[in-house]
Design an enzyme around this catalytic site. Sequence first.
Site, PDB file in Angstrom:
ATOM      1  N   LYS A  14      -4.819   3.902 -11.538  1.00 44.09           N
ATOM      2  CA  LYS A  14      -5.779   2.787 -11.670  1.00 44.09           C
ATOM      3  C   LYS A  14      -6.492   2.531 -10.354  1.00 44.09           C
ATOM      4  CE  LYS A  14      -3.361  -0.450  -9.238  1.00 44.09           C
ATOM      5  NZ  LYS A  14      -3.746  -0.821  -7.881  1.00 44.09           N
ATOM      6  N   PRO A 102      -1.886  10.092  -6.221  1.00 47.65           N
ATOM      7  CA  PRO A 102      -1.395   9.980  -4.838  1.00 47.65           C
ATOM      8  C   PRO A 102      -0.119   9.138  -4.744  1.00 47.65           C
ATOM      9  CG  PRO A 102      -3.775   9.625  -4.911  1.00 47.65           C
ATOM     10  CD  PRO A 102      -3.313   9.748  -6.342  1.00 47.65           C
ATOM     11  N   ALA A 104       2.288   6.478  -3.102  1.00 46.37           N
ATOM     12  CA  ALA A 104       2.106   5.274  -2.266  1.00 46.37           C
ATOM     13  C   ALA A 104       0.658   5.140  -1.819  1.00 46.37           C
ATOM     14  CB  ALA A 104       3.043   5.290  -1.050  1.00 46.37           C
ATOM     15  N   GLY A 106      -1.834   3.274  -3.591  1.00 42.71           N
ATOM     16  CA  GLY A 106      -2.579   2.117  -4.103  1.00 42.71           C
ATOM     17  C   GLY A 106      -3.234   2.389  -5.441  1.00 42.71           C
ATOM     18  N   GLY A 110       3.543   5.025  -9.153  1.00 41.31           N
ATOM     19  CA  GLY A 110       4.894   4.684  -9.611  1.00 41.31           C
ATOM     20  C   GLY A 110       4.848   3.924 -10.929  1.00 41.31           C
ATOM     21  N   ASP A 144       2.010  -3.894 -11.890  1.00 38.14           N
ATOM     22  CA  ASP A 144       0.960  -3.017 -12.429  1.00 38.14           C
ATOM     23  C   ASP A 144       1.402  -2.225 -13.661  1.00 38.14           C
ATOM     24  OD1 ASP A 144      -0.746  -3.701 -10.346  1.00 38.14           O
ATOM     25  OD2 ASP A 144      -0.156  -1.984  -9.110  1.00 38.14           O
TER      26      ASP A 144
HETATM   27  O1  C5P Z   1       5.375  -6.017  -8.664  1.00 36.17           O
HETATM   28  P1  C5P Z   1       5.609  -4.927  -7.676  1.00 36.17           P
HETATM   29  O2  C5P Z   1       7.044  -4.519  -7.579  1.00 36.17           O
HETATM   30  O3  C5P Z   1       4.707  -3.749  -7.890  1.00 36.17           O
HETATM   31  O4  C5P Z   1       5.195  -5.520  -6.264  1.00 36.17           O
HETATM   32  C1  C5P Z   1       5.500  -4.860  -5.058  1.00 36.17           C
HETATM   33  C2  C5P Z   1       5.350  -5.828  -3.897  1.00 36.17           C
HETATM   34  O5  C5P Z   1       3.966  -6.165  -3.713  1.00 36.17           O
HETATM   35  C3  C5P Z   1       6.045  -7.151  -4.095  1.00 36.17           C
HETATM   36  O6  C5P Z   1       7.386  -7.093  -3.692  1.00 36.17           O
HETATM   37  C4  C5P Z   1       5.225  -8.073  -3.201  1.00 36.17           C
HETATM   38  O7  C5P Z   1       5.570  -7.901  -1.847  1.00 36.17           O
HETATM   39  C5  C5P Z   1       3.818  -7.537  -3.352  1.00 36.17           C
HETATM   40  N1  C5P Z   1       3.049  -8.224  -4.410  1.00 36.17           N
HETATM   41  C6  C5P Z   1       2.640  -9.531  -4.204  1.00 36.17           C
HETATM   42  N2  C5P Z   1       1.916 -10.178  -5.173  1.00 36.17           N
HETATM   43  C7  C5P Z   1       1.563  -9.538  -6.314  1.00 36.17           C
HETATM   44  C8  C5P Z   1       1.977  -8.203  -6.543  1.00 36.17           C
HETATM   45  C9  C5P Z   1       2.713  -7.572  -5.562  1.00 36.17           C
HETATM   46  O8  C5P Z   1       2.922 -10.135  -3.149  1.00 36.17           O
HETATM   47  N3  C5P Z   1       0.847 -10.181  -7.228  1.00 36.17           N
END
Ligand code: C5P
Length: 306
Positions: A14, A102, A104, A106, A110, A144
Amino acid sequence: MRGPNEVTASAPAKINLHLGVGPVRADGYHQLATVYQAVDVVDRVTVRSAGTYDVTVSGDDRLPLDDIPLDGGNIAVRAARLLGKRHGVQRAVAIHIHKQIPVAGGMAGGSADAAATLVACDALWQLGCSREDLLDVAAELGSDVPFSLVGGTAIGTGRGETVVPAMVRGDYWWVVVESAAGLSTPAVYREFDILHAAGEVPVPELPEPLMEALRNHDVERLGVTLRNDLEDAAIRLRPELGDVLAAGVSATALGALLSGSGPTCVFLCSSTQHASEVSSALLHSGFGPVSLARGPVAGAWVERTG
Ligand code: C5P
């Protein structure tokens, strides 16, 4: 009835066309107002019944595959375990991930692996899960992951996990510039917090001009309405990303954007031909690896059962 021995599913990468980041919530996540688009860069996941959980990975030589965990920390294993637990499945699965997204970067690589694993295990175990059930498990796995199931172009709110399809016309062409080393999403959000420590972060809003550009397939307008609130934070951690973004604009891209928390950068183009020209110019200036992507595409789907 005896089920399949093996199921292969795919899920897309994405891009966030808009990533509006708001204040930190009580649970530590940031409140988001985002517009996702799934693009035709996909990871393929094969699951097979096994005595214990196991992960193997293959993919393009350019990807740092060694950085991907092969144990229970892999989000694909967490996805299979969580779905199995919810449905009382006792068996484990061996998971093979073929990566194109890719690592890590963005682009939700994962999350794509998790989403593909969910639909693959649903088919392997013949659970017949409803979409709501899968979306619920997905939201528990990561912000995501629900979008990786839904695909297309969609609005994300909450911490990104509440996903509603958006009205969009036509196809969009992107040039994708990868970085050799990934960026940690929590580190980029932490930098965002440091940058905004002095003032109050406003509640993020959905960008009406961008939504209108998508409805009308107005690619030029879309180019100037793209926005990512994590861009400054990522550039502070990786100053060279500013040069990549500027180079894409010089190379006539209609818009330049950090993808999610980066470090992948994406450039909007008007056609395949235009995307080829922008990608050649970027390569000529020494940026890369460079590839082309088209969106929107569908969310996670089962490709093969055997
Ligand atoms: O939800 P996910 O595990 O993908 O998020 C990874 C990290 O990204 C979280 O631990 C947090 O540090 C940050 N994050 C955030 N706010 C969001 C999504 C992700 O701070 N809305």
